[in-house]
Scaffold this motif. Structure first.
Motif, mmCIF file in Angstrom:
data_model
loop_
_atom_site.group_PDB
_atom_site.id
_atom_site.type_symbol
_atom_site.label_atom_id
_atom_site.label_comp_id
_atom_site.label_asym_id
_atom_site.label_seq_id
_atom_site.Cartn_x
_atom_site.Cartn_y
_atom_site.Cartn_z
ATOM 1 N N GLN A 112 3.422 1.353 7.456
ATOM 2 C CA GLN A 112 4.288 1.648 6.316
ATOM 3 C C GLN A 112 4.820 0.364 5.700
ATOM 4 O O GLN A 112 4.911 0.244 4.473
ATOM 5 C CB GLN A 112 5.456 2.544 6.740
ATOM 6 N N GLN A 113 5.152 -0.612 6.526
ATOM 7 C CA GLN A 113 5.658 -1.886 6.016
ATOM 8 C C GLN A 113 4.598 -2.581 5.160
ATOM 9 O O GLN A 113 4.906 -3.143 4.116
ATOM 10 C CB GLN A 113 6.091 -2.791 7.177
ATOM 11 N N GLU A 114 3.343 -2.506 5.601
ATOM 12 C CA GLU A 114 2.263 -3.130 4.833
ATOM 13 C C GLU A 114 2.060 -2.431 3.492
ATOM 14 O O GLU A 114 1.882 -3.094 2.464
ATOM 15 C CB GLU A 114 0.964 -3.137 5.647
ATOM 16 N N TYR A 115 2.095 -1.091 3.500
ATOM 17 C CA TYR A 115 1.994 -0.359 2.228
ATOM 18 C C TYR A 115 3.168 -0.712 1.318
ATOM 19 O O TYR A 115 3.000 -0.915 0.120
ATOM 20 C CB TYR A 115 1.978 1.154 2.463
ATOM 21 N N SER A 116 4.339 -0.792 1.910
ATOM 22 C CA SER A 116 5.541 -1.146 1.151
ATOM 23 C C SER A 116 5.395 -2.522 0.519
ATOM 24 O O SER A 116 5.727 -2.721 -0.653
ATOM 25 C CB SER A 116 6.750 -1.106 2.084
ATOM 26 N N ASP A 117 4.881 -3.478 1.269
ATOM 27 C CA ASP A 117 4.675 -4.832 0.755
ATOM 28 C C ASP A 117 3.618 -4.850 -0.354
ATOM 29 O O ASP A 117 3.770 -5.554 -1.351
ATOM 30 C CB ASP A 117 4.278 -5.789 1.884
ATOM 31 N N MET A 118 2.538 -4.084 -0.164
ATOM 32 C CA MET A 118 1.471 -4.057 -1.166
ATOM 33 C C MET A 118 1.958 -3.487 -2.494
ATOM 34 O O MET A 118 1.573 -3.958 -3.562
ATOM 35 C CB MET A 118 0.285 -3.228 -0.656
ATOM 36 N N ILE A 123 10.805 0.538 1.790
ATOM 37 C CA ILE A 123 10.198 1.541 2.682
ATOM 38 C C ILE A 123 10.758 2.936 2.384
ATOM 39 O O ILE A 123 10.040 3.926 2.449
ATOM 40 C CB ILE A 123 10.407 1.156 4.157
ATOM 41 N N ALA A 124 12.033 3.019 2.035
ATOM 42 C CA ALA A 124 12.626 4.331 1.730
ATOM 43 C C ALA A 124 11.901 4.997 0.556
ATOM 44 O O ALA A 124 11.621 6.193 0.582
ATOM 45 C CB ALA A 124 14.110 4.176 1.411
#
Length: 158
Positions: A112-118, A123-124
């Motif tokens: 999830q953190q990687e998707y959030s960064d991309m 994250i929320a």
């Protein structure tokens, strides 16, 4: 401007207390400096918040400009503009959902953190988009299981 009249006694050292309401109205907080102006002809004394020659946010003295009676340095000014542009450039939920679906297909093992960064979102917000995707999939299954529903509804909802 509304005129407010209040009286206070002056003590033996020439001091008097300023009412909190007045201080808050003119944005004077504990620890702020105050300028004192005197008009001898009119026998009046005026007080004002001392703005000084420093940025209101970072106290820098380099390249200052005035904004709403406050001095702001170019660096803080550019940060404020960038923050405003980021708010204006926020993608609509549907576009972000589609981008997330593409990323889910392309990088199925990402965290999830990687998707959030991309996507450059918190994250929320990512979790909120994931819930939207799940709800959309559940709605599609519900529509497909009911043969009486027109297929054009599926296109509008999905």
């Amino acid at each position: 401007m509304r005129n407010i009249a209040m009286t206070r006694k002056v003590d033996s050292l020439g001091r008097f207390g300023m009412p909190k309401e007045i201080l808050y109205t003119v944005d004077i907080r504990p620890g702020d400096s105050v300028e004192i102006f005197m008009d001898a002809e009119a026998s009046t004394i005026s007080l004002g918040k001392y703005i000084g020659q420093a940025c209101k946010f970072c106290q820098s003295t380099e390249v200052l400009s005035t904004f709403k009676n406050s001095l702001i340095c170019n660096e803080c000014k550019s940060q404020m503009i960038a923050t405003q542009k980021d708010k204006q450039n926020q993608q609509p939920k549907e576009v972000m959902t589609q981008l997330l679906l593409v990323l889910l297909e392309k990088y199925p093992d990402a965290t999830q953190q990687e998707y959030s960064d991309m996507l450059r979102i918190p994250i929320a917000r990512l979790r909120n988009l994931c819930q939207t995707i799940t709800q959309n999939k559940n709605n599609e299954k519900e529509i497909k299981s009911n043969p009486g529903i027109n297929s054009s509804i599926l296109k509008r909802r999905g």
